[in-house]
Motif scaffolding. Sequence first.
Motif, PDB file in Angstrom:
ATOM      1  N   ASP A 388       0.825  -1.207   0.000  1.00 33.62           N
ATOM      2  CA  ASP A 388       0.000   0.000   0.000  1.00 33.62           C
ATOM      3  C   ASP A 388       0.859   1.257   0.000  1.00 33.62           C
ATOM      4  N   SER A 389       1.923   1.219   0.804  1.00 35.74           N
ATOM      5  CA  SER A 389       2.819   2.373   0.847  1.00 35.74           C
ATOM      6  C   SER A 389       3.485   2.592  -0.504  1.00 35.74           C
ATOM      7  N   LEU A 390       3.886   1.500  -1.165  1.00 35.58           N
ATOM      8  CA  LEU A 390       4.532   1.624  -2.465  1.00 35.58           C
ATOM      9  C   LEU A 390       3.542   2.171  -3.499  1.00 35.58           C
ATOM     10  N   THR A 391       2.296   1.678  -3.447  1.00 38.26           N
ATOM     11  CA  THR A 391       1.296   2.138  -4.416  1.00 38.26           C
ATOM     12  C   THR A 391       1.025   3.633  -4.240  1.00 38.26           C
ATOM     13  N   THR A 392       0.895   4.052  -2.983  1.00 38.81           N
ATOM     14  CA  THR A 392       0.676   5.481  -2.717  1.00 38.81           C
ATOM     15  C   THR A 392       1.851   6.312  -3.221  1.00 38.81           C
ATOM     16  N   LEU A 393       3.059   5.825  -2.977  1.00 31.67           N
ATOM     17  CA  LEU A 393       4.272   6.539  -3.394  1.00 31.67           C
ATOM     18  C   LEU A 393       4.345   6.641  -4.915  1.00 31.67           C
ATOM     19  N   LEU A 394       4.004   5.535  -5.606  1.00 33.53           N
ATOM     20  CA  LEU A 394       4.026   5.551  -7.067  1.00 33.53           C
ATOM     21  C   LEU A 394       2.983   6.522  -7.617  1.00 33.53           C
ATOM     22  N   GLY A 395       1.818   6.580  -6.950  1.00 32.96           N
ATOM     23  CA  GLY A 395       0.791   7.501  -7.403  1.00 32.96           C
ATOM     24  C   GLY A 395       1.229   8.952  -7.256  1.00 32.96           C
ATOM     25  N   ASP A 396       1.885   9.261  -6.124  1.00 35.52           N
ATOM     26  CA  ASP A 396       2.371  10.621  -5.918  1.00 35.52           C
ATOM     27  C   ASP A 396       3.421  10.991  -6.967  1.00 35.52           C
ATOM     28  N   MET A 397       4.331  10.041  -7.257  1.00 35.70           N
ATOM     29  CA  MET A 397       5.364  10.305  -8.255  1.00 35.70           C
ATOM     30  C   MET A 397       4.745  10.526  -9.635  1.00 35.70           C
ATOM     31  N   ARG A 398       3.695   9.754  -9.929  1.00 40.05           N
ATOM     32  CA  ARG A 398       3.055   9.864 -11.245  1.00 40.05           C
ATOM     33  C   ARG A 398       2.404  11.233 -11.397  1.00 40.05           C
ATOM     34  N   GLU A 399       1.749  11.726 -10.344  1.00 39.07           N
ATOM     35  CA  GLU A 399       1.094  13.024 -10.407  1.00 39.07           C
ATOM     36  C   GLU A 399       2.101  14.160 -10.592  1.00 39.07           C
ATOM     37  N   SER A 400       3.248  14.033  -9.922  1.00 35.53           N
ATOM     38  CA  SER A 400       4.247  15.096 -10.033  1.00 35.53           C
ATOM     39  C   SER A 400       5.036  15.023 -11.330  1.00 35.53           C
ATOM     40  N   SER A 401       4.835  13.951 -12.093  1.00 33.84           N
ATOM     41  CA  SER A 401       5.581  13.769 -13.351  1.00 33.84           C
ATOM     42  C   SER A 401       4.651  13.825 -14.551  1.00 33.84           C
ATOM     43  N   ALA A 402       3.558  14.555 -14.436  1.00 35.09           N
ATOM     44  CA  ALA A 402       2.557  14.569 -15.500  1.00 35.09           C
ATOM     45  C   ALA A 402       3.110  15.115 -16.804  1.00 35.09           C
ATOM     46  N   SER A 403       4.089  16.025 -16.731  1.00 35.61           N
ATOM     47  CA  SER A 403       4.639  16.633 -17.940  1.00 35.61           C
ATOM     48  C   SER A 403       5.759  15.818 -18.574  1.00 35.61           C
ATOM     49  N   LYS A 404       6.119  14.714 -17.976  1.00 36.69           N
ATOM     50  CA  LYS A 404       7.237  13.898 -18.491  1.00 36.69           C
ATOM     51  C   LYS A 404       6.661  12.555 -18.920  1.00 36.69           C
ATOM     52  N   GLU A 405       6.385  12.424 -20.192  1.00 32.87           N
ATOM     53  CA  GLU A 405       5.686  11.260 -20.710  1.00 32.87           C
ATOM     54  C   GLU A 405       6.482   9.978 -20.499  1.00 32.87           C
ATOM     55  N   ASP A 406       7.794  10.003 -20.796  1.00 31.84           N
ATOM     56  CA  ASP A 406       8.595   8.776 -20.663  1.00 31.84           C
ATOM     57  C   ASP A 406       8.674   8.320 -19.213  1.00 31.84           C
ATOM     58  N   LEU A 407       8.828   9.231 -18.278  1.00 31.05           N
ATOM     59  CA  LEU A 407       8.875   8.874 -16.865  1.00 31.05           C
ATOM     60  C   LEU A 407       7.513   8.393 -16.384  1.00 31.05           C
ATOM     61  N   ARG A 408       6.442   9.068 -16.840  1.00 30.97           N
ATOM     62  CA  ARG A 408       5.096   8.670 -16.430  1.00 30.97           C
ATOM     63  C   ARG A 408       4.749   7.282 -16.954  1.00 30.97           C
ATOM     64  N   ALA A 409       5.239   6.932 -18.152  1.00 27.64           N
ATOM     65  CA  ALA A 409       4.955   5.604 -18.708  1.00 27.64           C
ATOM     66  C   ALA A 409       5.584   4.512 -17.843  1.00 27.64           C
ATOM     67  N   VAL A 410       6.773   4.756 -17.362  1.00 31.09           N
ATOM     68  CA  VAL A 410       7.443   3.764 -16.499  1.00 31.09           C
ATOM     69  C   VAL A 410       6.667   3.604 -15.202  1.00 31.09           C
ATOM     70  N   LEU A 411       6.274   4.705 -14.603  1.00 28.64           N
ATOM     71  CA  LEU A 411       5.559   4.643 -13.336  1.00 28.64           C
ATOM     72  C   LEU A 411       4.199   3.965 -13.520  1.00 28.64           C
ATOM     73  N   ASP A 412       3.532   4.187 -14.647  1.00 27.60           N
ATOM     74  CA  ASP A 412       2.252   3.519 -14.910  1.00 27.60           C
ATOM     75  C   ASP A 412       2.428   2.000 -14.955  1.00 27.60           C
ATOM     76  N   ASP A 413       3.479   1.528 -15.621  1.00 24.89           N
ATOM     77  CA  ASP A 413       3.713   0.078 -15.707  1.00 24.89           C
ATOM     78  C   ASP A 413       3.952  -0.521 -14.323  1.00 24.89           C
ATOM     79  N   VAL A 414       4.748   0.138 -13.514  1.00 27.13           N
ATOM     80  CA  VAL A 414       5.037  -0.379 -12.173  1.00 27.13           C
ATOM     81  C   VAL A 414       3.783  -0.327 -11.311  1.00 27.13           C
ATOM     82  N   LEU A 415       2.991   0.739 -11.468  1.00 32.96           N
ATOM     83  CA  LEU A 415       1.775   0.867 -10.675  1.00 32.96           C
ATOM     84  C   LEU A 415       0.760  -0.216 -11.041  1.00 32.96           C
TER      85      LEU A 415
END
Length: 562
Positions: A388-415
């Motif tokens: 749960d902690s990891l999922t929350t952390l990944l979600g926060d990272m994804r929101e703060s990386s909305a303008s970076k498509e390549d980084l957001r794609a990686v975080l989406d796969d892990v999430l």
Amino acid sequence: MAADPPMEESCPERALGEELRRLLEQADAQWRLLEERLDQAQLETFERHSGELEQRFGIRREQLSNSAEGGFAWKVRGRVHCVLLGPLAQQMRQQVLMPGEKNGEVSAEEAPQLVLDDLLDKWELEVEPLLGQATQQDARLARRARRKAQKGSAREAWQVESQERPAVWAPARGVLEGIASSVRRLSDFFEKEVSTETIQQMASSVPAVIARAVVDWHFRGPLAELEQLESWWEGARVALESRTELWERLVEEEGVFLRRISRGVEALRSARQLYQTYADFGSSVSSSSSGWPSHLMHLLADAAKEMTTRLRPVRDSAAWRVVDAAKSIEKQLRDAEQPKGPWQGISEREGTQQLSKALHSSSSSGGAGGSPGAAAVDATMVFMGRLDSLTTLLGDMRESSASKEDLRAVLDDVLRAASALSEDLLGVLDEPSDGGLEDCVQQWRNLGEDSNAAARLEAALAVSPLSSKDAGQRKQLVMLRGLHAFLSNSDLRARLAWDCDVAGEEASAHQAPASPDSSGVCQPPTPSLASAADGQKSPRGGYTGGYAPRRQRFEGEASTPA
């Protein structure tokens, strides 16, 4: 009336004892005469060459007269005795003692006792006491026999003379016969090998032996330091040349000092070769017959001075300059190899610590009590808390990386992978089993590997516009560095799943290794303690003379019985 028995008949044991004692006294006196003659030759040599020794070698007159134990004269005397008397003492031992009487091997640290002293000790401790006892008892029996004869008891007097008196001498007779052959061989040895001519020849060899002792003393320190310098330069040069770029820059920037070291070592080797070539005197009687080698002493003194003069600038200046320059160039090359940018400036250790704290910020504990599958439920609850902690952390990272498509794609796969694992864990809670939990743990260990998340995250962040100077962006970079370590290391993922202090473990496990010190180049040698101490010592480490020191004997007419 029968005639009185011959009371003053000569005793063969007493005569043998007097003969052996006389031979031992003569041998002892002859050996002491030899030692005294060598001591006299040493004093004469010091007196004759004191000016040269002080001028060329710095040996002061008071040192030449210091015969106290540990003093210069005392140790030179040890060298003289070791070279001239040591072989003679060994020859004496071989010729005097029979094979069964010879002692075992003596260690290098222990000087053997002179065989003359062995025989004298045996005489004083075994023979002389028995002779004294036999003489006293024989005198009492002789008086008794005379009284018997005076009273007319000729038979009883005869019995004392023929039976009791010989029995008294039996113990002394045994030890006398045991030592007689060795004492006679000793006397023959002295007659042949310790003649007046031999003593004079040894005395004439003393100046060369002293000269060699002085030369050895002055070369001992420089030779030891040269050996250290050679060893250091050989290893340092191999280590430096193995790094082509480092060596080329070192030659370009410090070529003068490199050549100075090489030329200095070669000059020192030449001086050592000169010592090994010309210091061929004073090591035996045969090599010491030419007397004081004045010309060679002058040549060797200059060579010793040359070594001392050249050692210091090479060891204390040029060598240190090269080592410091190599370290500086090594650091420059190492810094040049370090990648630049905000992402590369964040260490894995720092990121792992922050990620571990974030995952352990909320802890879940089971409460299944003692029901079946309780252990699986408890473990699943803990595991669920991490996920749960990891999922929350990944979600926060994804929101703060909305303008970076390549980084957001990686975080989406892990999430997505984490969400799938969360659903499976809920199934384990509904139907607790160790097998189901093990499958979930395996999914956790493989998290992100199917999508190659670690490599894609590294590629996305290597060109990230995030700045490490901005506090908010740096915090995000630190957490992403921790996530990268998490996705790259399955063992780390396994440990982060449970309640363990991964932050502390990672802090010690990911310590930055100490950077190599100029490709294995160690510091130049310093003057050895032995070398520095040689300035206050004389040529030998101690006095042995080739045999143990002797003590005075035969001071009176007879040795006192023990």
